[in-house]
Scaffold this motif. Structure first.
Motif, short mmCIF file in Angstrom:
data_model
loop_
_atom_site.label_atom_id
_atom_site.label_comp_id
_atom_site.label_asym_id
_atom_site.label_seq_id
_atom_site.Cartn_x
_atom_site.Cartn_y
_atom_site.Cartn_z
N GLN A 349 0.90 -1.13 0.12
CA GLN A 349 0.03 -0.06 0.00
C GLN A 349 0.83 1.20 -0.05
OE1 GLN A 349 -3.48 0.31 -0.25
NE2 GLN A 349 -3.30 -1.95 -0.76
N LYS A 352 2.24 4.15 -3.96
CA LYS A 352 1.16 4.89 -4.57
C LYS A 352 1.26 5.09 -6.02
CE LYS A 352 -0.90 5.58 -0.44
NZ LYS A 352 -0.07 4.72 0.41
N PRO A 355 -1.32 1.64 -9.53
CA PRO A 355 -2.84 1.60 -9.37
C PRO A 355 -2.92 0.38 -8.32
CG PRO A 355 -2.69 2.07 -11.69
CD PRO A 355 -1.16 1.87 -11.11
N SER A 356 -3.69 0.55 -7.39
CA SER A 356 -3.65 -0.74 -6.39
C SER A 356 -4.52 -1.89 -7.18
CB SER A 356 -4.46 -0.02 -5.06
OG SER A 356 -5.57 -0.01 -5.34
N TRP A 357 -5.47 -1.51 -7.87
CA TRP A 357 -6.27 -2.77 -8.68
C TRP A 357 -5.44 -3.40 -9.68
CZ3 TRP A 357 -7.34 -1.84 -13.82
CH2 TRP A 357 -7.20 -0.57 -14.28
N VAL A 397 -7.60 4.78 -12.87
CA VAL A 397 -8.60 4.90 -11.85
C VAL A 397 -9.55 3.77 -12.34
CG1 VAL A 397 -10.28 6.05 -10.29
CG2 VAL A 397 -8.05 7.14 -10.96
N LEU A 556 -10.99 -3.03 0.97
CA LEU A 556 -10.76 -1.72 0.62
C LEU A 556 -10.35 -0.60 1.83
CD1 LEU A 556 -13.32 -0.68 -2.28
CD2 LEU A 556 -11.09 -1.75 -2.51
N THR A 559 -8.79 6.83 1.49
CA THR A 559 -7.79 7.75 1.44
C THR A 559 -8.22 8.87 0.82
OG1 THR A 559 -5.93 5.68 1.05
CG2 THR A 559 -5.41 7.93 0.75
N ASN A 562 -11.21 8.60 -1.75
CA ASN A 562 -11.04 7.69 -2.74
C ASN A 562 -10.60 6.34 -2.11
OD1 ASN A 562 -11.26 9.59 -4.91
ND2 ASN A 562 -9.28 10.30 -4.54
N ARG A 564 -8.36 2.52 -2.32
CA ARG A 564 -7.15 1.67 -2.69
C ARG A 564 -7.59 0.19 -2.32
NH1 ARG A 564 -2.62 3.71 -4.88
NH2 ARG A 564 -1.56 1.95 -4.46
N ILE A 593 -11.33 3.69 -7.61
CA ILE A 593 -10.19 2.76 -6.95
C ILE A 593 -9.00 3.12 -7.52
CG2 ILE A 593 -9.16 0.47 -6.40
CD1 ILE A 593 -12.10 -0.85 -6.52
N HIS A 594 -8.01 3.70 -6.92
CA HIS A 594 -6.76 4.22 -7.40
C HIS A 594 -5.78 3.24 -7.36
CE1 HIS A 594 -7.81 8.65 -7.83
NE2 HIS A 594 -8.89 8.14 -7.46
#
Length: 594
Positions: A349, A352, A355-357, A397, A556, A559, A562, A564, A593-594
């Motif tokens: 995490q 940044k 993209p976390s997805w 995103v 999720l 943040t 938004n 993550r 979701i970023h």
């Protein structure tokens, strides 16, 4: 070195001529010679419309820093030591041999040509008369000894299955596991420690660990393994690897745990390779080695998981890792019309910038995805709701609809999940002890202990189907497992008499194997509403969410308004769409979701 000397040295180096069309490719003519003569070859330009006859070579590139000179068209050409040794072994004494070798036949410094040729890699191997796999030089005759054992084991397996089968007939068998006898072979000459060590050495060759070779050996029916001066068919080698895998008394000893023998078995599973989803294929590929991050995708691009998709895939080495991986995740979501690819996203995490997805395929898998297509289980946490038409992907995103089902209240990291059966702070024993003191009902109406037993295996039974489908045998396995822990942890037998009764007929190792597999690097979590789950490394306050088009729940983290993605989860009691039943309690919202 003076400039004039450098210019003269460069002039003696072979220079690639540009290919004039996308349908052209190069073929290497390896000139004849004896073992002590320098390697010499010529490059020919061929065309797919009228290709030359050639054999394709598959090998491990090795250390790119150690390169050795050979002769190409009368000029010096630098190649790896491993490849030079392979060309010497494949060279004929009386005539030339036509070969295709990627590092020679592709100008590796030209990214445009490289991408174009890599996009046709499967066709190149399919078009070859056969594939020659170079495993490396033989050392102390171990390769010769191992290949003789492969022939003997394969011959005996075929004899017991069908006396009319021979090694060549294996090419038409999709699942070589079916060729094996159910019992261990008796009377083998090779059944001795020294020969098993030689086989473990052979399966430790770096080639068995390389990602590119998966596509190469699955693109042609005739594949031959070469080690030093010995040769054997790929199919026979896989029969032997499968035989070793089937017999624990063999694969637990003699160096096999440190080898890649199981890779050989999985690389040859044709039916699975035909059916597996693209995200699962890429996830499986994480256990293999590749020198470049982009090759985590490009090395598998000729496999059915890619070629069956309606989208055309082309290699482009000018892309960044972020661009390529995001493109793959986006295509998977749009083509598969679900969010399965998100279950493979396992990264920090703190990063940044990514993209976390989006899964980072070049990173080692931390844990097994909850809904991986390697199992026979497919959950439907979002019910029958498919991916909404208004799902958007833009500028890194992912915008998708879903609900916040619950919030993480507490959690316990489970680490490697290889706990000693004798430790008193074993998580299963601790939970059982708490339940004895304060038994309460789970939100589904089951006991908490029942819910816990399912959670620790992510809802799987030992046959990799849903445990609820075979609840009676699953419960017996769990009780037997619990009894095993209690006996070895010096509990008073009267305290677990009921457990002993419930575990009669159960197999504790079945449950133990599942726990070790599903809990590795996972976190046991409890939600505010009393639900148990198996999730990623999370923290108090993270949201348990059900996203439309998602087959499993996701954790999720909010943040600055938004979200993550932290990771996928098994939450007992909401895996079949139960969390989407009450629209008043769980109102749909939009997640960025970023």
């Amino acid at each position: 070195m003076p400039a004039s000397a450098r210019d003269e040295d460069a002039a003696r180096q072979y220079q690639y001529q540009r290919l004039s069309s996308p349908s052209e490719f190069r073929v290497l003519e390896l000139f004849p010679g004896t073992a002590d003569e320098p390697v010499s070859y010529r490059l020919h330009t061929a065309d797919w419309k009228a290709p030359l006859a050639y054999e394709a070579v598959s090998y491990a590139w090795g250390d790119g820093g150690h390169r050795h000179p050979v002769i190409c068209d009368g000029l010096q050409h630098m190649i790896s030591l491993n490849l030079r040794d392979g060309l010497i072994a494949m060279r004929l004494e009386d005539r030339s041999r036509m070969l295709w070798v990627d590092s020679i036949c592709i100008n590796q410094k030209n990214t445009e040509e490289r991408g174009q040729q890599v996009s046709h890699m499967r066709s190149i191997y399919e078009g070859a008369s056969r594939v020659l796999v170079w495993l490396g030089p033989d050392i102390e005759s171990r390769g010769e000894q191992a290949i003789a054992a492969i022939r003997e084991i394969t011959k005996e397996c075929l004899k017991r299955r069908d006396k009319d089968m021979d090694e060549a007939s294996l090419r038409s068998v999709d699942e070589l596991w079916d060729v094996l006898p159910t019992e261990r072979l008796e009377g083998l000459r090779c059944d001795n420690p020294e020969t098993w060590k030689a086989l473990a050495w052979l399966f430790s060759r770096p080639w068995f660990s390389r990602l590119w070779v998966i596509q190469e050996v699955n693109s042609n029916e005739d594949v031959q393994l070469l080690c030093g001066g010995s040769q054997v068919s790929w199919d026979a080698a896989v029969v032997t690897a499968s035989y070793i895998l089937r017999n624990a008394t063999i694969h637990r000893h003699w160096g096999f745990p440190e080898s890649y023998y199981s890779n050989a078995y999985y690389m040859r599973r044709r039916y699975w390779l035909q059916q597996v989803s693209l995200p699962s294929l890429l996830n499986w590929g994480r256990s293999f080695k590749a020198s470049e991050q982009l090759d985590r995708v490009y090395a598998l691009m000729g496999m059915p998981s890619f070629t069956k998709m309606s989208i055309t895939w082309k290699a482009d080495y000018s892309k960044s890792k972020k661009m390529l991986y995001e493109d793959v995740a986006t295509k998977c979501i749009r083509e598969m019309k679900n969010l399965r690819v998100l279950t493979y996203s396992q990264h920090s995490q703190d990063d940044k910038s990514f993209p976390s997805w989006v899964p980072q395929w070049d990173r080692e898998a931390l844990y097994e995805p909850i809904n991986d297509s390697l199992t026979k289980v497919h959950w439907k946490a979002s019910g029958n709701r498919g991916l909404p038409a208004d799902t958007e992907i833009a500028a890194g995103v992912l915008r998708v609809n879903g609900v916040v089902f619950d919030v993480v209240e507490s959690m316990r990291p489970l680490g490697s999940a290889t706990w000693s059966h004798r430790q008193l702070d074993h998580p299963v024993l601790q939970f059982w002890e708490r339940q004895r003191r304060e038994s309460r009902a789970y939100p589904t109406g089951e006991t908490n202990l029942e819910a816990f037993s399912f959670t620790m295996t992510a809802g799987l039974g030992h046959d990799l189907r849903k445990a609820l489908e075979t609840r009676e045998s699953f419960n017996a396995d769990f009780a037997a497992y619990l009894g095993q822990l209690l006996r070895q942890s010096a509990y008073n037998p009267t305290a677990y008499r009921s457990v002993t009764v419930a575990g009669k007929g159960g197999n504790w190792s079945h449950y133990d194997d599942l726990v070790r597999r599903k809990c590795r690097n996972r976190t046991l979590l409890l939600t505010k509403r009393g639900y148990l789950g198996l999730g990623p490394t999370c923290q108090v306050g993270d949201y348990v969410c059900i996203l439309q088009g998602g087959e499993v729940p996701f954790i999720l983290r909010s943040t600055n308004g938004n979200f993550r993605l932290v990771g996928d989860a098994y939450i007992h009691g909401i895996m079949e769409g139960e969390g989407m039943i009450d629209p008043e309690m769980f109102k749909s919202k939009r997640f960025d979701i970023h």
